[in-house]
Design a protein around this motif. Structure first.
Motif, PDB file in Angstrom:
ATOM      1  N   LEU A  59       0.825  -1.206   0.000  1.00 60.50           N
ATOM      2  CA  LEU A  59       0.000   0.000   0.000  1.00 60.50           C
ATOM      3  C   LEU A  59       0.862   1.260   0.000  1.00 60.50           C
ATOM      4  O   LEU A  59       0.530   2.252  -0.671  1.00 60.50           O
ATOM      5  N   GLU A  60       1.962   1.228   0.732  1.00 58.56           N
ATOM      6  CA  GLU A  60       2.853   2.393   0.734  1.00 58.56           C
ATOM      7  C   GLU A  60       3.476   2.614  -0.640  1.00 58.56           C
ATOM      8  O   GLU A  60       3.636   3.754  -1.086  1.00 58.56           O
ATOM      9  N   SER A  63       0.841   4.094  -2.982  1.00 61.39           N
ATOM     10  CA  SER A  63       0.228   5.368  -2.591  1.00 61.39           C
ATOM     11  C   SER A  63       0.489   6.508  -3.576  1.00 61.39           C
ATOM     12  O   SER A  63      -0.402   7.349  -3.778  1.00 61.39           O
ATOM     13  N   CYS A  66      -2.156   7.169  -6.182  1.00 60.89           N
ATOM     14  CA  CYS A  66      -3.446   7.727  -5.750  1.00 60.89           C
ATOM     15  C   CYS A  66      -3.204   9.089  -5.102  1.00 60.89           C
ATOM     16  O   CYS A  66      -3.309   9.223  -3.872  1.00 60.89           O
ATOM     17  N   PHE A  70      -3.575  10.009  -1.205  1.00 66.37           N
ATOM     18  CA  PHE A  70      -2.223   9.623  -0.805  1.00 66.37           C
ATOM     19  C   PHE A  70      -2.113   9.397   0.701  1.00 66.37           C
ATOM     20  O   PHE A  70      -1.594   8.368   1.154  1.00 66.37           O
ATOM     21  N   GLU A  72      -4.433   8.781   2.921  1.00 64.47           N
ATOM     22  CA  GLU A  72      -5.239   7.656   3.394  1.00 64.47           C
ATOM     23  C   GLU A  72      -4.569   6.324   3.084  1.00 64.47           C
ATOM     24  O   GLU A  72      -4.467   5.437   3.954  1.00 64.47           O
ATOM     25  N   VAL A  73      -4.095   6.154   1.837  1.00 61.38           N
ATOM     26  CA  VAL A  73      -3.482   4.887   1.442  1.00 61.38           C
ATOM     27  C   VAL A  73      -2.163   4.673   2.180  1.00 61.38           C
ATOM     28  O   VAL A  73      -1.898   3.588   2.714  1.00 61.38           O
ATOM     29  N   ALA A  74      -1.317   5.706   2.214  1.00 63.93           N
ATOM     30  CA  ALA A  74      -0.036   5.574   2.903  1.00 63.93           C
ATOM     31  C   ALA A  74      -0.237   5.352   4.401  1.00 63.93           C
ATOM     32  O   ALA A  74       0.467   4.550   5.028  1.00 63.93           O
ATOM     33  N   GLY A  77      -1.361   1.777   4.975  1.00 64.08           N
ATOM     34  CA  GLY A  77      -0.230   0.869   4.839  1.00 64.08           C
ATOM     35  C   GLY A  77       0.683   0.903   6.047  1.00 64.08           C
ATOM     36  O   GLY A  77       1.132  -0.138   6.540  1.00 64.08           O
ATOM     37  N   ASN A  78       0.959   2.096   6.546  1.00 64.12           N
ATOM     38  CA  ASN A  78       1.809   2.226   7.724  1.00 64.12           C
ATOM     39  C   ASN A  78       1.144   1.626   8.957  1.00 64.12           C
ATOM     40  O   ASN A  78       1.800   1.006   9.807  1.00 64.12           O
TER      41      ASN A  78
END
Length: 325
Positions: A59-60, A63, A66, A70, A72-74, A77-78
């Motif tokens: 996901l990171e 990111s 997107c 950015f 939200e996705v990053a 993932g974190n």
């Protein structure tokens, strides 16, 4: 590694010790651990934690694709990576303790963490090299990333399989019973370690009766009259076995041990074998005959099980439902 008992016995201590430590404070470790049942295998938790970590890393990496999402996705993932790290680290102490002699736990912990740090540095260096070559573009990341993740998960699976585990869970119990029914011999933990399916632990084994354990009573035994018949068929037992639609539903009492599970599994395996060989349908007569056969062979069977090093004082059925009356 400084263990004062056989290696297989040390490795086997992972699961029972992990079960106890999880009951004490495991639910406070992380939100991920909150959904994990205390009696499930530690190997399953290690595997799921690594899968979750790879998912968070993916996901990171994705990111930047997107930009409007950015953060939200990053962030997701974190967050996934953080939960995976906490869950994985929570398994280390039980593993180290299983191999430790009195007084040398700190030495084992230091050596284990040193090895982990060393390979983290090596992996970081390899990642820098990949980032400057084949992974310099997003297309390269999308190709190399899944390949490295698959290699990582495969390595973790092989790592978990390398250590024999002596505690009984549904899959290992089914394999032990299936081997005994086919050959009359009991397989040791070392014999079964590479046959165990860590990705799909709930698979059914036909030779062991296709046993489904831990289902609610309303699903395993639909009619109250049937429940009464089964209780009469298995007096003074801590299990109930019901054959239906090529499957065997087994219910365990709350205080049932590994020996009780083995008894129920043998009944299921013998009943399934009788149905296949004679063509008879499932019924009380078949279950009664299978139960009598189990009673005859169980003393020698459980003696072989214990001689092979299996622990029969507990049965790890994960989130399975048990009954009491």
């Amino acid at each position: 590694m400084g263990c004062n008992m056989p290696e297989s016995s040390c490795a086997a201590a992972w699961e029972p010790e992990w079960t106890q430590s999880r009951r004490v404070g495991g639910y406070l470790v992380s939100p991920f651990c909150f959904f994990w049942e205390p009696s499930q295998a530690i190997s399953d938790l290690v595997l799921v934690a690594d899968v979750l970590y790879d998912l968070g890393t993916g996901l990171e990496v994705l990111s930047p694709l997107c930009p409007h999402l950015f953060l939200e996705v990053a962030g997701l993932g974190n967050f996934a990576k953080g939960m995976a790290v906490v869950a994985a680290r929570a398994t280390r102490l039980p593993i180290y303790s299983s191999f430790a002699r009195e007084g040398n736990l700190s030495d084992l912990f230091a050596k284990g963490e040193a090895i982990s740090t060393l390979f983290n540095v090596v992996g970081l260096g390899a990642g820098i090299q990949l980032a400057s070559t084949v992974c310099s573009s997003m297309q390269g990341k999308l190709i190399v990333g899944p390949l490295l993740s698959a290699l990582h998960i495969y390595s973790v699976v092989q790592e978990m399989r390398a250590a024999p585990v002596n505690t009984l869970n549904p899959q290992r119990t089914a394999m032990v019973v299936a081997d005994f029914v086919k050959s009359g011999k009991v397989s040791s933990p070392a014999d079964l370690r590479y046959r165990e399916n860590l990705l799909f632990p709930n698979r059914l084994i036909e030779e062991a009766g296709n046993v489904v354990v831990g289902q609610p009573i309303r699903k395993a035994i639909k009619k109250p009259q049937k429940l009464k018949e089964l209780r009469e068929a298995f007096p003074n037992e801590k299990f109930l076995v019901n054959r239906r639609s090529e499957k065997t539903y087994m219910l365990l009492e709350q205080s049932a041990t590994g020996e009780d599970a083995l008894r129920g599994w043998l009944v299921a395996a013998f009943a399934a074998e009788m149905e296949r060989s004679s063509g008879r349908g499932s019924g009380q007569a078949v279950l009664h005959e299978a139960y009598e056969k189990m009673e005859r062979v169980f003393p020698s069977f459980v003696a072989q099980v214990k001689a092979k090093g299996w622990y029969t004082d507990q049965f790890l059925d994960g989130s399975g439902v048990r009954f009491a009356y």
